[in-house]
Design an enzyme around this catalytic site. Sequence first.
Site, PDB file in Angstrom:
ATOM      1  N   GLU A 199     -11.686  -9.866  13.110  1.00 10.38           N
ATOM      2  CA  GLU A 199     -11.002 -10.891  12.296  1.00 10.38           C
ATOM      3  C   GLU A 199     -11.235 -10.739  10.801  1.00 10.38           C
ATOM      4  OE1 GLU A 199     -11.073 -14.953  13.435  1.00 10.38           O
ATOM      5  OE2 GLU A 199     -10.548 -14.542  15.498  1.00 10.38           O
ATOM      6  N   GLU A 390     -10.179 -12.202  22.169  1.00 11.59           N
ATOM      7  CA  GLU A 390     -10.775 -13.544  22.226  1.00 11.59           C
ATOM      8  C   GLU A 390      -9.687 -14.557  22.547  1.00 11.59           C
ATOM      9  OE1 GLU A 390     -12.968 -14.908  18.769  1.00 11.59           O
ATOM     10  OE2 GLU A 390     -13.907 -12.943  18.506  1.00 11.59           O
TER      11      GLU A 390
END
Length: 484
Positions: A199, A390
Amino acid sequence: MAYQLTRRGLAGSALAVGAVAATPAMALADKKPATRSFPNGFVWGTATSAYQIEGAATEDGRGRSVWDTYAHIPGKIRGGAHGDRASDHFHRYKEDVALMKALGTTAYRFSIAWPRVFPDGTGAANPQGLDFYNRLIDELLANGITPFATLYHWDLPQALQDRFGGWESVETARAFADYAGYVASKITDRVKNVFTINEAATFIDFGYGPGPVELAPGLKRPQPVLNQIRHHVALGHGLAVQAIRAQGRAGTRVGLAENVVSCVPAIETPANIRASEIATREMNAGYLTAILEGRYTDAFLAYAGADAPRFTAEEMKVIASPLDFLGLNIYMPQHYVTASDTAAGFSLLPFPASFPHMESDWLRIGPEAMYWGPRNVAKVWGVKEIYISENGTSAADRVLADGSIADLDRIMYLRNYLTQLQRATADGVPVAGYFQWSLIDNFEWSDGFDKRFGLVHVDFETQQRTPKLSAEFYRQVIANNALA
Ligand code: GBH
């Protein structure tokens, strides 16, 4: 006469239901709901990250990271929490691997703490730096669980922040590649799948951006610097891909994990679907698009104007080093999109104040992001192998008198998102696996221990682990490779 809810009243209503069951429609009650299967060999896993679970902040020669510094600044983290002990996974990893095994998972995505391996960020490797990860990897393999390692989940060595201003300098990109190559040389005999960076957009925007929500290092940098940081991170990723291929075993597979800006057609018309594809490319232009195409889009450069990053053609080539797979972290729809006549070709609709969310205010409930996120990525860039690296939710979990945790809202969330994921695989979107965030409750960054994301509850006083009802839900999905 007022109706009284008595035992007698309940028995009466049960009888009434029994009477209805005699009608033909109730034959449905005997019919097992159709199962919606995932492809054979679909990878089911869980995900965690080093700083959020390990603890053992000063053991085995670990250096400090920007998160050690940041979390100890009074007022930064809810409840004054920090990751010094976290979920004590460093000492309890065997118990945690046993929990993974009980779930029936066959894969596990964890991250390696750079400051354990290079306490000063560069220079001499800590001889004990990988010992813990070697123990963990061996334990996973002994239990039939395939390790997927992430090299960077936000815990930059503090030494690099001090020396170079962290990702503000290209030196940090180079240091990251050196670290990545070193780790690859040591673990790829057993770890075949490596994610470079987790991320990027999140830690850049919230770590160096204008806020108000903050992540470490918590610096508010102006737009041109922010764009340059994003470029350095993309370059660090590309250099790391090359270093892993150079120093890892042949056959090592490399990808990244990104919180893709998911763009969902507000209503699934052909025009809106097309608009959501255009939006996917533009709304990810600063990072994912640059990596997958080796260029910044015209619209991105025009919009950035004088604030655009400085870059060379050679750097763009490095940034676009070919990947073996892509990891998408998908929690929510970032945008609902409609077609428009403007030059951009899409409009982003504002969210109504009543749009529902989970325990974390930001965590909007929009399961169809799990369909359109991977579908648009596969379509726009021709990506052949995607993992949901995720997905999961916080919930206001409460331990009941009998010690159980009936996290029905987490089950609701997972059931709906997995239904859309199944829809994606059934439509041929090349999603090869899914990693549930998270195995255990952990340190949720600025929210401290206040927001619980685990399938397994952690009592942070005693470190006792208790699987929640959602763990049993996930176990059944895995066992059936299907939603019931
Ligand atoms: C992931 O981020 C992280 O990879 C993981 O470490 C984390 O524990 C997990 O998800 C759960 O949060 O400005 O209102 O959007 C998820 C994406 C983006 C969510 C930044 C929180 C900040 C609040 N995150 N966002 S807001």
